[in-house]
Scaffold this active site. Structure first.
Site, PDB file in Angstrom:
ATOM      1  N   ASP A 426     -81.597  59.491  21.033  1.00  0.00           N
ATOM      2  CA  ASP A 426     -82.891  59.539  21.672  1.00  0.00           C
ATOM      3  C   ASP A 426     -83.815  60.294  20.726  1.00  0.00           C
ATOM      4  O   ASP A 426     -83.348  60.966  19.809  1.00  0.00           O
ATOM      5  CB  ASP A 426     -82.708  60.285  22.996  1.00  0.00           C
ATOM      6  CG  ASP A 426     -84.014  60.511  23.682  1.00  0.00           C
ATOM      7  OD1 ASP A 426     -84.813  59.582  23.698  1.00  0.00           O
ATOM      8  OD2 ASP A 426     -84.233  61.614  24.199  1.00  0.00           O
ATOM      9  N   PHE A 621    -107.016  55.809  25.816  1.00  0.00           N
ATOM     10  CA  PHE A 621    -105.981  55.324  24.901  1.00  0.00           C
ATOM     11  C   PHE A 621    -105.000  54.425  25.637  1.00  0.00           C
ATOM     12  O   PHE A 621    -104.633  54.684  26.763  1.00  0.00           O
ATOM     13  CB  PHE A 621    -105.223  56.537  24.360  1.00  0.00           C
ATOM     14  CG  PHE A 621    -104.234  56.201  23.305  1.00  0.00           C
ATOM     15  CD1 PHE A 621    -104.612  56.229  21.966  1.00  0.00           C
ATOM     16  CD2 PHE A 621    -102.951  55.831  23.622  1.00  0.00           C
ATOM     17  CE1 PHE A 621    -103.714  55.918  20.986  1.00  0.00           C
ATOM     18  CE2 PHE A 621    -102.048  55.499  22.644  1.00  0.00           C
ATOM     19  CZ  PHE A 621    -102.431  55.555  21.329  1.00  0.00           C
ATOM     20  N   ARG A 678     -97.794  62.754  11.621  1.00  0.00           N
ATOM     21  CA  ARG A 678     -98.478  61.743  12.435  1.00  0.00           C
ATOM     22  C   ARG A 678     -99.945  61.806  12.104  1.00  0.00           C
ATOM     23  O   ARG A 678    -100.551  62.867  12.160  1.00  0.00           O
ATOM     24  CB  ARG A 678     -98.337  62.078  13.917  1.00  0.00           C
ATOM     25  CG  ARG A 678     -96.993  61.868  14.494  1.00  0.00           C
ATOM     26  CD  ARG A 678     -96.870  62.698  15.737  1.00  0.00           C
ATOM     27  NE  ARG A 678     -97.574  62.108  16.865  1.00  0.00           N
ATOM     28  CZ  ARG A 678     -96.956  61.599  17.911  1.00  0.00           C
ATOM     29  NH1 ARG A 678     -95.653  61.601  17.957  1.00  0.00           N
ATOM     30  NH2 ARG A 678     -97.627  61.105  18.910  1.00  0.00           N
ATOM     31  N   ASN A 890     -83.340  59.632  31.230  1.00  0.00           N
ATOM     32  CA  ASN A 890     -83.456  58.259  30.757  1.00  0.00           C
ATOM     33  C   ASN A 890     -82.366  57.908  29.759  1.00  0.00           C
ATOM     34  O   ASN A 890     -82.186  56.756  29.423  1.00  0.00           O
ATOM     35  CB  ASN A 890     -84.834  58.044  30.132  1.00  0.00           C
ATOM     36  CG  ASN A 890     -85.060  58.973  28.975  1.00  0.00           C
ATOM     37  OD1 ASN A 890     -84.642  60.126  29.013  1.00  0.00           O
ATOM     38  ND2 ASN A 890     -85.681  58.488  27.928  1.00  0.00           N
TER      39      ASN A 890
END
Lengths: 1224, 441
Positions: A426, A621, A678, A890
């Site tokens: 993950d 966004f 990023r 998850n």
């Protein structure tokens, strides 16, 4: 309630938000679903839970239970589980039969070990289930506020929640069940939900209520509230919901936007009211969860095969034995008058030999049961528990910060850790801490920010080191780097760990500067700080840059009493980093009202002034647009569009005159990208009043449209506005990786492991993280497999898309095949929607073979179910061991699906940990868990099992040979007690010590030579060759032991006083030989002797003599033939000792010869390393040692080292060019 | 743990003052961690040692277990750096003190409660010897085994050679010719004369004691039915006379009274007898002390007398004198030690005289025992013994074989090593170097 909370309540976000706050005005239900039909039959009477206490609307309670057993079912179920093991069932049968005269042994000797074995395993089961129960209880007793009638709310435990209840959830609480959102603290009934536990996404989701329920926003409003919900039956689809709501005589359609799911968390919203729709196991999350499968390791499964093999061998020799017996009974026994053949029972009836033969078959099956080691399971269980204790106690895997040690939650997969081939990881919370740090920016074509990203630091150091390592061959290069080399070299002496000792570098640096770190802000450049930017050439652009940071977002400030500044509640952590950065630069976002954003600006005036910016529109966004804009009006009445977004998107939308800085910015963006940051580009556009109003009317029209293409219209209109931008600059945010992640990935890659990243995050984020942890690098060929928008596609289109995906996959595979450069590496990036097609039955094998050929694989936007599916695909498609690691709920699916599930016991909930087999506090501990513990455990268990079979064959077959000499009558030559003790005491402790303490090489060496790990995945120590080798060794030993003894004790006197040997003496001597032979054998097998091994191995032999003496001293009624045997007859007889010596040596000679010849002429890696260590060659020849360490890695195309290699190749290429040009 | 002691000493040297008002034990504990710049929390106060002065801080914070944690931490740090010298140790300790100075709040202590304790055992760092089979060791081991085994083998063979053994199979020869077709009938008939005379020649001097054995073939004394058919309790004590449940089918007489000794083993007692004479002079055969001492003393009771033995319809072997207790019935005791193999010898008696070479021994055999029914053979054996027992060439041969094999292995190992030597710890034998895809070498 805080002031910000009060402000927030008054906000009506739907005025600002353009896309996600759609509110359907459709009152009639459309679509293909027929409510009330099959699958859509649920009826809920809101606020009338009493209706749901009786039939027909009696739905399950909110009580959840994940336990396997309860008090009543424990015994039968657990016993059933135990006897599903073939070996246990066999021993159970044997134990039952031992109560009859058929059995060759006494009943106690059969029942006691079995009871011990089964009892131990069951106790373990009970303990594990108890832990699960406690966990359930914790969840069930969480408190939630439930409407009690008359508008009163009261706290009740979760398990009391019933369908139809109205509940009030407060900020940061989890939803106790699936709810229909009625209203929230916001006037327009929206709320923010964090679905981390469902899909791992960290950005908040907006949910909104129906307009009609908006007035229900206080406790008293529920006094007379009533309504009926008709909806679908419980199902596991997280993202769909079909239903309608009857309220006040009207019918309203419901969609997933109104549904709050259990286990998600309310964020940024003071409270919400909701009606319970699905409870307990009917909730979507619980429907999604699968029972945790019981996992068994590869070795154990193979062991079962061996047990089947041995079982068939057992049946075979039993058949031989019983046929022999039948023949003997028929032909020989009538003549043997001394057996009184005429006066017998069925068991020895010469007139009915077949019947006696069948009886004897049972006897023989029990007699030769020693071929199947009953203590094997117990010993393995004990060994694994001890191994797990070592893992739990490993200080190198203890996290000081969170205080979590590593934990082996199920101990039966220890050895599987040593055989892992693919890691599926993950991202959020596993690789990253989910914390963004503003690190660099480029404004007006200049780059600011001097601090290096982790990737840069590590790459630089690694390069310096590598060049040092190769100075003999490339002195030309290293000369330039002399100054860098020295400090690094010193360090590497101190820290013997890995070459990339990044932390040391970082901490030493921090120590010098002593700068207090602000969370989210690691920027450092005096040119911009403290107002110095005003002296920069493009000060006005910089100002605008800061303003964009401070204004273009959707965050809410919350004053922090302690520091006097603000905390920001943001949808994504990047935004938080921007706001913190803006604050540090002197532009503190301090207030938001319905229409305005207030920013406290310290510059250019020098003292803080609060400025108001009217927010006219907010184009938020989403992953399709990849940008967000606000349209503001500043205090001068100037209308501006401020935009931030992915660089490619922004660059496409620049005006002709807005491209002044594009070239420089692009260059910096590439640099940032390469450093694993990023990036977002920032741009703006000045708008004239009329221009805006013209657009706005169109926009409003689009916004109020009530049709399915509303979103498309909105998008088109927004697109019209977001054009002709002027580029200002770019930001670079570091997605903080967890400590040591890049190094760990590097090491794991060197150990030959493949790493896949499966994340719920967006593609760009995933790719950036790929860069940050060196799974991706520049120069790697990225294969992106995507599809266009696939929503609302009908069947034919879906087929077309599927074909398209298949074609993309085929093309990519072709490309890889045609690639000739050996250094070329491919990376596969695929998103969730495409993955859905790729995972279809007809495509998945092509997909898998493509993925296997790629150096790294990143799947983004995948749902938990897809994670599990991908895991299954890898597991079943490649047939190799997979390990899944994750931290959130998850990830539970993939953790359970993978061969090994590892949970990160960090800050997130405990679901992943609860579902996992191992839990560690940080990703970086995975290296030690696999490379050290996994490697050891694999070898230990493999050797242990092999040895187990060896010793039981060596022992069990002697019983068979002896049968041939007793007319197959089923008499054993050994005393019953010898046989019980053989497995339980005399040979068990040495083998356990082998399984617990054996180390082929030390943990440091394991880490230094990651290539050694490959011995596990290649299964070098538990292949059939080795297993049958050990079995052959057992066969050989049994032959030697038996026939040497029999020949020597054939008929002659063995005592000087002339007495001949009897069965007891032969048995005891033979048994002595066995004890010596198998214990010496294990000593030869071990390569690591602590005092414990010495104690156990030699102690076992000693114990045998002690036992023999003590047993000989008890009453002859019990000891029978063994009475005084050692003291009186064996010990004084030299032949007893000489036979022992002879047999022991003869048994071990072939094995000794084998290992010494193998080691000397065909050594394995660990042999050579052991020798190097033993002769201290690593100290004498440091250079050789370092060189071998750097070579001891699997060929890999990911990780730091490779990245650096690529860079070095690049540099070298340039250097060569330079040289050649100089020569020319 | 000597390391730890040293550290305590250093800590003491560096200790500024004792913390006040602490009990004796606590004060000792305090010594351990009391250092410049270090914090110490005991019960309710945190004491800080600073510039030689004691300062009290945070009086409300309570925590326990800090002391141990700190010692461990320091110890661990020491381990990690692996600094063996004393001088370095002092430096290290001061560093450790500095680094551990900060985290003194209660939550740290709580967090550390889950921290695994350091011990060499749990960290799998116990000192260990890691023997390696170097060629030197291999050759040494093989040669050593060879050198040990060959003399032992020779000695055994020599001892075995010195044993003199006379074996005489008499079963067929002792049946008169007219019964040769019906040997079973002969042996079962009570009228036939079963006396049989045999003459044996002594091949070599047989020094006393000369042991007399009878040897039976094809007699499954180890058959499960046979082995189980006895009652150790009954044999041992008269109190358990009725304990015959394990003795079937020879447990009781027809009228239900117990048979002593019961069971098939006793019932089938061997009953041939031998009388020896040399030159018409009878040789005395001693029947004393032929059984195992422990059997006589503990297993066969001196108060147990044969009862109802061999008086049923089916007579097995020998009868017993019911006036002699079982502990004196040595033939029975010997017989009841069941043999491991279907061919076995049992001690019959001892001749306490030397037998000269070429002497003729006449043996008077009472041929009573029925081996004819199951095709077994009977032999009479006279044998001397040596330190390895009776004649046993196999032991010596096996020793010589194994020893020789070891020497052979040693030689072939040396040869192989000369032809294809491998320097120990040569990295070029590592798989990544042997692999042609490797970098170099």
């Amino acid at each position: 309630m805080s002031p910000a909370g009060r402000i927030r309540e008054k906000l009506r976000w739907s005025h600002l938000y353009s896309f996600s706050c759609l509110r359907p005005h459709v009152k009639e239900l459309e679509g293909p679903h027929s409510l009330g039909g099959p699958g859509f039959s649920r009826i809920i009477h809101c606020n009338q839970p009493r209706m749901h206490r009786k039939k027909p609307l009696n739905y399950t309670s909110n009580y959840i239970s994940t336990t396997k057993y309860n008090i009543l079912t424990f015994l039968p179920k657990a016993i059933f589980e135990q006897f599903r093991r073939v070996a246990n069932l066999y021993f159970l049968m044997a134990a039952i039969l031992s109560l009859t005269p058929i059995a060759p042994f006494s009943a106690v000797s059969m029942i006691a070990p079995l009871a011990f074995v089964v009892g131990l395993s069951m106790a373990k089961e009970a303990l594990e289930d108890w832990r699960r129960f406690m966990q359930d209880m914790k969840v069930n007793s969480r408190k939630v506020s439930i409407h009690q009638g008359d508008g009163k709310f009261d706290y009740r435990p979760w398990q009391k929640v019933q369908v139809g209840d109205v509940v009030k959830i407060e900020k940061d609480q989890f939803f106790p069940s699936d709810l229909l959102l009625l209203s929230s603290s916001y006037e327009d009934g929206i709320c923010y939900v964090e679905t981390m536990n469902l899909d791992g996404e960290t950005n908040l989701k907006v949910k909104r209520s129906l307009e009609v329920t908006l007035p229900l926003n206080e406790d008293l409003a529920f006094k007379d509230f009533a309504g009926i919900i008709r909806c679908e039956d419980p199902n596991p689809n997280l993202y769909t919901f079909v239903g309608k709501f009857e309220y006040g005589g009207q019918i309203y359609a419901l969609d997933p936007n109104q549904i709050l799911l259990r286990d998600s968390k309310l964020r940024n919203t003071a409270y919400v009211y909701g009606v319970v729709i699905f409870t307990g196991h009917e909730s979507k999350v619980m429907q999604n969860s699968t029972r945790s499968p019981s996992k068994r390791s590869r070795i154990e499964r193979k062991m079962d095969c061996i047990i089947y093999f041995l079982f068939s061998l057992l049946v075979l020799i039993s058949l031989i034995s019983s046929i022999g017996f039948a023949v003997n009974t028929k032909f020989d026994m009538p003549k043997a008058w001394y057996l009184q053949p005429k006066n017998t029972t069925n068991m020895y009836d010469p007139s009915r030999p077949a019947l006696s033969g069948i009886f004897h078959l049972v006897t023989a099956l029990i007699l030769y049961g020693y071929l199947i080691p009953i203590s094997l399971y117990v010993s393995i269980e004990v060994v694994k528990v001890l191994q797990a204790t070592f893992m739990n106690n490993d200080l190198h895997m203890y996290d000081e910060e969170t205080g979590h040690p590593a934990q082996a939650r199920t101990s039966n997969l220890n050895e599987e850790l040593g055989q892992v081939d693919t890691i599926l990881s993950d991202k959020t919370g596993t690789l990253t801490c989910n914390q963004m740090d503003f690190l660099k920016c480029s404004i007006a074509g200049a780059s600011y920010g001097v601090r290096s990203s982790e990737v840069e630091i590590a790459a630089a150091k690694q390069m310096a080191f590598d060049l040092d390592g190769e100075d003999s061959t490339h002195s030309g290069v290293s000369m330039n780097n002399c100054s860098i080399e020295d400090p690094w070299d010193n360090k590497s002496v101190h820290f013997e760990g890995s070459e990339i000792e990044l932390e040391a570098v970082v901490t030493s640096k921090d120590g010098k500067e002593q700068k207090p770190l602000i969370k989210g802000f690691s920027f450092e450049d005096s040119r911009l700080m403290d107002g110095n930017w005003m002296n920069e050439p493009n000060a006005d652009v910089i100002l605008l840059f800061f303003r964009i940071l401070a204004i273009c977002h959707s965050a809410i400030p919350e004053p922090n009493e302690e520091t006097g500044s603000f905390n920001y509640e943001v949808e994504s952590p990047d935004e938080g980093a921007f706001l913190v950065a803006a604050r540090e630069f002197g532009f503190e976002f301090c207030r938001r009202t319905q229409t305005s954003v207030f920013v406290r600006e310290r510059y250019p005036s020098g003292h803080p002034i609060e400025r108001e910016y009217k927010v006219l529109n907010l184009l938020e966004f989403n992953s399709k647009r990849k940008r967000m804009s606000v349209i503001i009006k500043d205090e001068d009445g100037q209308i501006l569009l401020l935009c931030k977004g992915a660089d490619s998107i922004i660059f496409d939308r620049l005006a002709k005159n807005g491209r002044t800085f594009q070239e420089d910015t692009t260059r910096y963006l590439n640099d940032y990208g390469e450093s694993g940051l990023r990036t977002l580009a920032l741009a703006f556009r000045k708008l004239e009043e009329h221009e805006y109003s013209a657009w706005n009317s169109e926009f409003l029209q689009a916004k109020t449209t009530i049709s399915s293409d509303r979103e498309a219209m909105l998008e088109r209109v927004s697109d019209m506005m977001e054009r002709d931008l002027t580029l200002i600059g770019a930001t670079a945010v570091e997605d903080k990786l967890q400590k040591g992640v890049p190094q760990c990935i590097d090491k794991l890659a060197q150990a030959g492991l493949k790493i896949w990243v499966l994340t719920g995050d967006k593609m760009e984020t995933a790719i950036n993280i790929g860069y940050a942890c060196s799974l991706l690098r520049h120069g790697m060929k990225q294969i992106c497999i995507t599809t266009m928008n696939t929503e609302s596609l009908d069947q034919d289109d879906k087929k077309a898309v599927g074909e398209n995906v298949l074609m993309q996959i085929a093309n990519a595979s072709e490309m890889i095949k045609l690639e000739e450069d050996p250094h070329a590496a491919f990376a596969l990036v695929i998103d969730g929607k495409t993955l859905a097609y790729a995972l279809e039955d007809d495509t998945k094998h092509q997909f898998l073979s493509l993925a296997v050929n790629c150096a790294s694989v990143i799947c983004c936007r995948v749902s938990p179910k897809q994670k599990a599916l991908v895991t299954r695909l890898v597991k079943e498609g490649t047939g190799k061991t997979t390990l899944a690691i994750g931290d959130g709920a998850n990830d539970v699916g993939m953790i359970q699906e993978a061969d090994i599930g590892v949970g990160i016991s960090g800050v997130e909930g405990m679901q992943a940990v609860m579902a996992s087999d191992f839990s560690i506090a940080q990703f970086q501990y995975l290296e030690r868990l696999l490379v050290v513990h996994g490697h050891w455990c694999y070898k230990r268990i493999a050797q242990m099992i092999c040895y187990f079979f060896y010793k039981n064959i060596a022992f069990g077959l002697t019983l068979f040979y002896f049968e041939a000499y007793t007319g197959f009558s089923g008499q054993s030559v050994y005393d019953d007690w010898y046989m019980i003790l053989f497995n339980v005491i005399l040979t068990s402790l040495p083998v356990i010590s082998l399984g617990v303490f054996e180390q082929d090489v030390s943990s440091e060496v394991c880490l230094q030579f990651p290539a050694l790990y490959q011995q596990g995945p290649r299964n070098l120590f538990f292949d059939w060759y080795r297993i049958f080798g050990w079995m052959a060794n057992g066969l050989y030993s049994s032959l030697i032991i038996f026939f040497l003894n029999i020949s020597i004790f054939y008929d002659q006197a063995f005592r000087v006083e002339g007495q001949t040997s009897d069965m007891a003496a032969v048995g005891a001597t033979m048994f002595t030989c066995i004890i010596w032979a198998v214990n010496c054998q294990i000593a030869l097998t071990m390569s690591h002797f602590t005092w414990i091994q010495h104690l156990f191995v030699w102690g076992s032999i000693f114990t045998w003599y002690i036992f023999l003496i003590l047993y000989g001293m008890v009453s002859p009624i019990i000891s029978g033939g063994a009475f005084h045997i050692f003291v009186e007859s064996l010990a004084p007889a030299p032949i007893y000792w000489s036979v022992t010596l002879l047999v022991t040596i003869a048994c071990n000679l072939p094995y000794l010869a084998h290992i010494s010849f193998q080691r000397s002429f065909n050594p394995m890696d660990h042999h050579v390393i052991q020798e190097i260590k033993h002769f201290k060659k690593d100290v004498e020849d440091r250079h050789m040692w370092t060189r071998e360490r750097s070579k001891a890695r699997q060929k890999t195309k990911i990780g730091f080292t490779v990245r650096v290699d690529a860079k070095i190749r690049h540099l070298r290429g340039r250097l060569q060019k330079k040289y050649s040009s100089m020569v020319v | 743990m000597e390391y730890c002691d040293r550290q305590v000493r250093i800590a003491r040297r560096k200790c500024c003052h004792q913390p006040p008002n602490l009990g004796k034990r606590k004060r000792r504990a305090a010594f351990v961690v009391w250092e410049e710049g270090d914090d110490l929390d005991l019960q309710e106060a945190i004491w800080t040692c600073k510039n030689g002065q004691i300062q009290r801080r945070h009086p409300s914070i309570r925590s326990g277990g800090e002391i141990e944690t700190k010692i461990e931490k320091r110890e661990k740090e020491g381990k990690k750096r692996k600094i063996p010298k004393k001088k370095d140790l002092v430096e290290m300790t001061s560093k450790g003190a500095m680094s551990s100075g900060g985290g003194d709040d209660a939550s740290a202590a709580r967090r550390n409660s889950k921290k695994p304790q350091y011990s060499r055992f749990t960290q799998q760092e116990l000192p260990a010897c890691k023997p390696i089979l170097t060629p030197g060791w291999v050759i040494t081991i093989f040669i050593f085994v060879g050198i040990i085994f060959i003399p032992i083998g020779l000695a055994s063979l020599f001892a075995s050679e010195r044993v003199v053994e006379i074996v005489d199979q008499y079963d067929k020869d002792c049946v008169p010719n007219k019964y040769s077709e019906d040997m079973v009938g002969f042996i079962q008939s009570s009228e036939t004369n079963k006396t049989c005379s045999r003459t044996l020649t002594v091949p070599k001097l047989m020094k006393s004691p000369v042991y007399v054995y009878y040897q039976l073939d094809n007699f499954y004394q180890n058959h499960r039915r046979y082995v189980k058919s006895r009652s150790d309790k009954q044999l041992r004590s008269s109190a358990y006379e009725k304990d015959t449940s394990t003795c079937s089918p020879e447990a009781t007489t027809a009228d239900g009274s117990p048979i002593v000794p019961c069971g098939l083993i006793a019932w089938s007692l061997f009953n041939d007898t031998y009388g020896f004479s040399v030159n018409d002079k009878a040789l005395e055969v001693s029947k004393k002390n032929i059984a195992w001492k422990s059997d006589q003393d503990y297993k066969f009771g001196s108060d147990v007398f044969p009862k109802n033995f061999q008086n049923g319809s089916l007579i097995g072997g020998a009868k017993l004198n019911s006036s002699i207790p079982l502990s004196e019935q040595e033939d029975l005791i010997v017989w009841m030690r069941t043999a491991a193999l279907p061919t076995f010898r049992k001690l019959y008696g001892r001749i306490e005289e030397d037998l000269e070479a070429n002497e003729k021994i006449t043996v008077e055999i009472q041929n009573n025992y029925n081996t004819y029914a199951f095709g077994g053979n009977k032999r009479l054996v006279l044998s001397t013994t040596s330190w390895i027992g009776g004649k046993n060439d196999f032991l010596g041969v096996a020793y010589l074989l194994v020893g020789g094999l070891c020497l052979f292995l040693a030689i072939s190992f040396i040869l192989m090593y000369v032809i294809k030597p491998r320097p120990l710890g040569d990295p070029s034998f590592l798989s990544w170097n042997r692999n042609p895809a490797g970098h170099f070498n």
